[in-house]
Design a protein around this motif. Structure first.
Motif, mmCIF file in Angstrom:
data_model
loop_
_atom_site.group_PDB
_atom_site.id
_atom_site.type_symbol
_atom_site.label_atom_id
_atom_site.label_comp_id
_atom_site.label_asym_id
_atom_site.label_seq_id
_atom_site.Cartn_x
_atom_site.Cartn_y
_atom_site.Cartn_z
ATOM 1 N N THR A 60 0.832 -1.209 0.000
ATOM 2 C CA THR A 60 0.000 0.000 0.000
ATOM 3 C C THR A 60 0.864 1.255 0.000
ATOM 4 O O THR A 60 0.589 2.208 -0.739
ATOM 5 N N VAL A 61 1.913 1.240 0.794
ATOM 6 C CA VAL A 61 2.819 2.392 0.867
ATOM 7 C C VAL A 61 3.497 2.634 -0.477
ATOM 8 O O VAL A 61 3.644 3.778 -0.923
ATOM 9 N N ALA A 62 3.921 1.534 -1.132
ATOM 10 C CA ALA A 62 4.650 1.650 -2.401
ATOM 11 C C ALA A 62 3.732 1.655 -3.621
ATOM 12 O O ALA A 62 4.211 1.797 -4.745
ATOM 13 N N VAL A 124 -2.419 0.164 -17.953
ATOM 14 C CA VAL A 124 -3.116 1.132 -18.800
ATOM 15 C C VAL A 124 -2.867 2.560 -18.323
ATOM 16 O O VAL A 124 -2.630 3.474 -19.123
ATOM 17 N N ALA A 125 -2.897 2.750 -17.014
ATOM 18 C CA ALA A 125 -2.713 4.091 -16.457
ATOM 19 C C ALA A 125 -1.245 4.462 -16.313
ATOM 20 O O ALA A 125 -0.924 5.597 -15.972
ATOM 21 N N ALA A 126 -0.340 3.501 -16.585
ATOM 22 C CA ALA A 126 1.099 3.724 -16.446
ATOM 23 C C ALA A 126 1.443 4.256 -15.057
ATOM 24 O O ALA A 126 2.167 5.232 -14.893
ATOM 25 N N GLU A 127 0.923 3.574 -14.042
ATOM 26 C CA GLU A 127 1.162 3.988 -12.662
ATOM 27 C C GLU A 127 2.392 3.268 -12.114
ATOM 28 O O GLU A 127 2.359 2.066 -11.889
ATOM 29 N N PRO A 128 3.484 3.991 -11.884
ATOM 30 C CA PRO A 128 4.687 3.346 -11.365
ATOM 31 C C PRO A 128 4.575 3.056 -9.873
ATOM 32 O O PRO A 128 3.954 3.812 -9.123
ATOM 33 N N ALA A 129 5.158 1.960 -9.452
ATOM 34 C CA ALA A 129 5.203 1.620 -8.032
ATOM 35 C C ALA A 129 6.532 2.099 -7.454
ATOM 36 O O ALA A 129 7.568 2.053 -8.120
ATOM 37 N N TRP A 194 12.241 -0.082 -13.928
ATOM 38 C CA TRP A 194 11.274 -0.673 -14.859
ATOM 39 C C TRP A 194 9.919 -0.770 -14.162
ATOM 40 O O TRP A 194 9.557 -1.815 -13.613
ATOM 41 N N TRP A 195 9.137 0.276 -14.190
ATOM 42 C CA TRP A 195 7.880 0.336 -13.457
ATOM 43 C C TRP A 195 6.890 -0.738 -13.894
ATOM 44 O O TRP A 195 6.103 -1.238 -13.109
ATOM 45 N N ASP A 198 6.367 -4.425 -12.163
ATOM 46 C CA ASP A 198 5.485 -4.704 -11.024
ATOM 47 C C ASP A 198 4.138 -5.275 -11.461
ATOM 48 O O ASP A 198 3.744 -6.360 -11.011
ATOM 49 N N PRO A 199 3.382 -4.607 -12.354
ATOM 50 C CA PRO A 199 2.111 -5.201 -12.779
ATOM 51 C C PRO A 199 2.279 -6.474 -13.600
ATOM 52 O O PRO A 199 1.408 -7.357 -13.570
ATOM 53 N N VAL A 200 3.386 -6.605 -14.330
ATOM 54 C CA VAL A 200 3.621 -7.834 -15.093
ATOM 55 C C VAL A 200 3.818 -9.018 -14.140
ATOM 56 O O VAL A 200 3.302 -10.117 -14.359
ATOM 57 N N VAL A 201 4.572 -8.785 -13.075
ATOM 58 C CA VAL A 201 4.761 -9.822 -12.058
ATOM 59 C C VAL A 201 3.424 -10.190 -11.429
ATOM 60 O O VAL A 201 3.128 -11.362 -11.177
#
Length: 223
Positions: A60-62, A124-129, A194-195, A198-201
């Motif tokens: 949640t923090v990241a 889709v939103a290109a939201e980096p973690a 490589w943001w 995270d979603p790919v994982v």
């Protein structure tokens, strides 16, 4: 497990070759194995409660979908272990086998649905973690702890002829694989920036969860 049961219930679920059969196991040995499964399930629950709390907080923090998905997998693993604990709390664990397997399967499907939706949204939103040192440490620790718990429970479950115990051990083993995948994703994001890792994982976590859910639903874990 009932001592007078001639053939385990799981034999009707794809274990006709006897791989799940507990015939020939002495009553004393059966009792010892049942106690071992209970102990291992308890240890798995305790570890995953801590793992879930740390992963969900750090995720949640990241804003890390992969880390949150990992935390939710820990929550689901607790549910899976509780299902097996419930199964072995009765006088006849075989009678509760099928229900325990269904609970485990539904847990996998719920995890897959969540991480898939969140991963696609992030891509889709290109939201980096943000980088997460806590997540990296957690994934590394899980890589050390989970293989031991999984192997021990799988051996005991196979000897007992319990597809439920074996399915739960596969859930624990899945956590090991996910720990490795999560560790790679967090390092790629934190070190190389490589943001999208995270979603790919997270999507990979979802895909594996679907596969394991289908296996548990069909009662095929033992074989």
């Amino acid at each position: 497990m009932s001592e007078d049961a001639a053939v385990p219930v799981v034999a009707a679920d794809g274990c006709a070759d006897g791989c799940c059969s507990a015939k020939g196991v002495a009553p004393d040995r059966r009792a010892a194995l049942t106690r071992r499964v209970r102990w291992l399930v308890g240890a798995t629950i305790a570890y995953n409660v801590v793992e879930a709390a740390v992963a969900l907080t750090a995720g949640t923090v990241a804003s890390s979908t992969a880390l949150i998905g990992f935390g939710l997998d820990s929550v689901i693993e607790v549910a899976s272990a509780l299902a097996v604990a419930w199964q072995f709390s009765g006088a006849d664990p075989e009678a509760r086998e099928r229900v325990a397997l269904k609970v485990i399967a539904v847990s996998f499907f719920a995890l897959a649905a969540y991480v898939t939706v969140e991963s696609v949204r992030s891509l889709v939103a290109a939201e980096p973690a943000a980088p997460s040192t806590v997540g990296v440490v957690l994934a590394a620790v899980s890589l050390l702890v989970m293989p031991f718990l999984s192997h021990a429970q799988r051996r005991a479950g196979r000897e007992l002829g319990s597809a439920g115990a074996v399915a739960d051990s596969k859930q624990t083993l899945l956590c090991t694989y996910l720990s490795g995948v999560l560790l790679v994703g967090l390092l790629l994001n934190g070190v190389l920036g490589w943001w999208w890792a995270d979603p790919v994982v997270a999507l990979a976590i979802g895909a594996v969860a679907v596969r394991e859910g289908r296996t548990a639903w069909r009662g095929e874990h033992c074989c």
